[in-house]
Motif scaffolding. Sequence first.
Motif, PDB file in Angstrom:
ATOM      1  N   ASN A 334      14.218  30.192  60.242  1.00 24.77           N
ATOM      2  CA  ASN A 334      15.321  29.435  60.834  1.00 24.77           C
ATOM      3  C   ASN A 334      14.892  28.033  61.257  1.00 24.77           C
ATOM      4  OD1 ASN A 334      17.224  31.417  60.497  1.00 24.77           O
ATOM      5  ND2 ASN A 334      17.130  32.177  62.599  1.00 24.77           N
ATOM      6  N   SER A 338      16.588  24.867  59.558  1.00 25.08           N
ATOM      7  CA  SER A 338      17.284  23.926  60.437  1.00 25.08           C
ATOM      8  C   SER A 338      16.797  22.508  60.226  1.00 25.08           C
ATOM      9  CB  SER A 338      17.096  24.341  61.897  1.00 25.08           C
ATOM     10  OG  SER A 338      17.641  23.395  62.778  1.00 25.08           O
ATOM     11  N   CYS A 341      18.185  21.117  57.026  1.00 22.35           N
ATOM     12  CA  CYS A 341      19.622  20.840  57.160  1.00 22.35           C
ATOM     13  C   CYS A 341      19.868  19.548  57.924  1.00 22.35           C
ATOM     14  CB  CYS A 341      20.315  22.004  57.865  1.00 22.35           C
ATOM     15  SG  CYS A 341      20.437  23.517  56.875  1.00 22.35           S
ATOM     16  N   LYS A 342      19.052  19.274  58.928  1.00 22.74           N
ATOM     17  CA  LYS A 342      19.232  18.062  59.726  1.00 22.74           C
ATOM     18  C   LYS A 342      18.996  16.804  58.896  1.00 22.74           C
ATOM     19  CE  LYS A 342      18.128  20.066  64.231  1.00 22.74           C
ATOM     20  NZ  LYS A 342      17.124  20.165  65.319  1.00 22.74           N
ATOM     21  N   THR A 366      22.262  32.168  63.597  1.00 20.78           N
ATOM     22  CA  THR A 366      21.665  30.829  63.607  1.00 20.78           C
ATOM     23  C   THR A 366      21.407  30.335  62.190  1.00 20.78           C
ATOM     24  OG1 THR A 366      20.629  31.243  65.750  1.00 20.78           O
ATOM     25  CG2 THR A 366      19.716  29.453  64.428  1.00 20.78           C
ATOM     26  N   GLN A 370      23.236  26.836  60.882  1.00 22.87           N
ATOM     27  CA  GLN A 370      22.508  25.650  60.437  1.00 22.87           C
ATOM     28  C   GLN A 370      22.887  25.271  59.004  1.00 22.87           C
ATOM     29  OE1 GLN A 370      20.808  23.784  62.490  1.00 22.87           O
ATOM     30  NE2 GLN A 370      21.206  25.276  64.122  1.00 22.87           N
ATOM     31  N   LYS A 373      26.425  23.734  58.974  1.00 26.55           N
ATOM     32  CA  LYS A 373      26.396  22.366  59.491  1.00 26.55           C
ATOM     33  C   LYS A 373      25.777  21.408  58.471  1.00 26.55           C
ATOM     34  CE  LYS A 373      24.961  22.050  63.818  1.00 26.55           C
ATOM     35  NZ  LYS A 373      24.164  22.380  65.029  1.00 26.55           N
TER      36      LYS A 373
END
Length: 506
Positions: A334, A338, A341-342, A366, A370, A373
């Motif tokens: 995760n 994450s 993805c950011k 979660t 992520q 998003k």
Amino acid sequence: MVAIRIRRAKPILSIRNASTRFVHSSSSHPSIASSMVSDLPHLAPDDEAVVSSAVSILRELRSKRRWTFLKSVHLAGFSTAQFAHILLRIRNNPRLALGFFIFSRRHSLCRHDPLSFAAAAHVLARHRRRPAALSLLQAAVRSLDPSSSPYTDVEGINGPPEIFRTLSRTYHAFDSAPFVFDLLVQAYLQVKRLDRAVQIVRILRSRGIQPSIGTSNALIRSVSRAKGSDAGFQIYNHIFKPEPAGCDGVGVKLRVSPNVGTFNTLLLALHREGNLERPKEIRDEMESVGCDPNVFTYSILMAGYCDEGMMDSARGLWEEMAAKGIKPDIMSFNTLISGYCKVEEMERAEDLYRQMILSEIEPTVTTFEQLIKGHCKIGDIDSGLLLYQDTRRRGFGMEVSVVDELLVAMCERRRVAEGLRILRDEMRREEFTPSRLSYEVLIRGLCEEGDIEQALKLQAEMAGKGFGNSFEVYSAFIHGYRKQGDIEKVERLKDEMIVMGVGKGE
């Protein structure tokens, strides 16, 4: 009547037990040192008679009759000295001792003070009744050492609490277990008295006594959360760094070493503060004491890089972990997902997701949040909606902020009706409460599409949820009515905004 024989206790520093994990050291607390050679107070003949009578009743009678008879015979109750001597004689029966303590509190047969609490704690500790001993010490801390009135010694300096002093001087009489002091530290931590917990550990370390690794880690964690990583490092150094020899040439030799949990606690404190430089110091320290990092260590380190968008560094740690044969878990997956993805590297994020599934590691909510998003950021709504449907099938409920991001992305691409259906689906969950942003973005989308009637219904629903009209809501309706050519309503809404005092940013 035979008088009870009270044996003189040796100083607590003479205990030689592997589980205590301490050695001698010079003391900077002579007042405590002198108190440790004391024992239980002697009994007068009349007190001895009371103690012997109570012990006979407790030992010879059973069940409810024991307690009823005890109360009828000893209506006046017991002094704390009497109570402590009773527990001393039944110390081999911890269940009976605890029952007597509880009964005496419930029926006000003893005005319990540090002596009686300490006696009960020692009996429970020597029989390894950790939960019961910890609960009792928590009660002692709450009733005997409230935060509003800390103990102050005769010199006017805040000294150790009386419960600690009493535990020290009665330790040998009850043949107690060393971890009773660890339990006292834990009790102070659990009742949010961090100052006292630190104070007691400092006193113990000044006498060459190390707290257990569990207590040490708990203290470092609490200090770091309350006062920051620097304070956490100070406690770490105080507990685990050997102290120089004193004037007598005797220094503290460590018998307890930090473990991976200790270092993970320090790393978490640094991560919370966004410190990316000091973790190298932690890794060097781990290597110096022969402590290997685990998957949680790598997850924390990767999270720091991911937060800063330094994905090459994060990926380097991932590969280092694999080279050491450490299998990633859901947290490490995760964390890296994450991070990708950011920075909108969704192909790598999806590759990791597939790798996680092939490794038979179940994704969490979660994971999906992520990924959703991330897809919304790059405008890949279809992929985001597929993941959203997967979350629904698995019974997950998304955070409100994730729903907001999904609705914003959908409305920007004129998929307002689908967005409204998603909001309705989420509202069927009892724990979900839509945000102001969800309503505002949908109202704006409906007004853009010319569906003013549906937008007005949603605005009424929004008001019913306690959200007042904002600049964004007024702007949406003004834009909608202007597109329809209804200038009269546009002007009325503008006037209403002035009357209501609604402006941009309200």
